[in-house]
Motif scaffolding. Sequence first.
Motif, mmCIF file in Angstrom:
data_model
loop_
_atom_site.group_PDB
_atom_site.id
_atom_site.type_symbol
_atom_site.label_atom_id
_atom_site.label_comp_id
_atom_site.label_asym_id
_atom_site.label_seq_id
_atom_site.Cartn_x
_atom_site.Cartn_y
_atom_site.Cartn_z
ATOM 1 N N GLN A 1 -9.161 -6.249 1.975
ATOM 2 C CA GLN A 1 -8.826 -6.624 3.349
ATOM 3 C C GLN A 1 -7.589 -7.509 3.330
ATOM 4 N N ALA A 2 -6.753 -7.398 4.348
ATOM 5 C CA ALA A 2 -5.607 -8.277 4.549
ATOM 6 C C ALA A 2 -5.688 -8.761 5.992
ATOM 7 N N LYS B 1 -1.052 -5.750 1.101
ATOM 8 C CA LYS B 1 -1.829 -4.977 2.078
ATOM 9 C C LYS B 1 -3.151 -4.483 1.490
ATOM 10 N N LYS B 2 -4.060 -4.105 2.374
ATOM 11 C CA LYS B 2 -5.318 -3.489 1.959
ATOM 12 C C LYS B 2 -4.999 -2.272 1.087
ATOM 13 N N GLY B 3 -5.695 -2.170 -0.045
ATOM 14 C CA GLY B 3 -5.488 -1.058 -0.966
ATOM 15 C C GLY B 3 -4.495 -1.346 -2.076
ATOM 16 N N ASP B 4 -3.711 -2.416 -1.952
ATOM 17 C CA ASP B 4 -2.756 -2.769 -3.000
ATOM 18 C C ASP B 4 -3.493 -3.183 -4.273
ATOM 19 N N GLU B 5 -2.917 -2.858 -5.405
ATOM 20 C CA GLU B 5 -3.433 -3.305 -6.701
ATOM 21 C C GLU B 5 -2.740 -4.619 -7.049
ATOM 22 N N ILE B 6 -3.528 -5.641 -7.387
ATOM 23 C CA ILE B 6 -2.965 -6.955 -7.667
ATOM 24 C C ILE B 6 -3.509 -7.547 -8.959
ATOM 25 N N ILE B 7 -2.826 -8.578 -9.424
ATOM 26 C CA ILE B 7 -3.284 -9.414 -10.525
ATOM 27 C C ILE B 7 -3.401 -10.825 -9.965
#
Length: 113
Positions: free
Chosen positions: A16-17, A79-85
Amino acid sequence: MREVLQSKIHKAYVTQADLGYIGSITIDEELLELVDLWPGQKVLIVSNTSGARLETYVIKGERGSGEICVNGAAAHLVKKGDEIIIISFTFSDSPVTPKQILVNEKNQFVQFL
């Protein structure tokens, strides 16, 4: 005294964002415990999707939910769905063994790195 890696949650997915929320990143409590992150602790967020990098602080999310919610102005960058570290650092006079985990697409623990 050096600033060194303390913990990392690798390949998490934003669930979620929320622009309307006042700052921070909400993270599943189970993940926080695995990497020893505290609510209120400063973290660096790196988006593997957009390349954006930002700093914010941690809010504890519901245990076992897989929740990774980017809140406030940061939602313009991630954004929602982004891959993050998700990364934290600490200050130390000696080497530190960081707690690092890999999660799957549902933000469930896969393995220690």
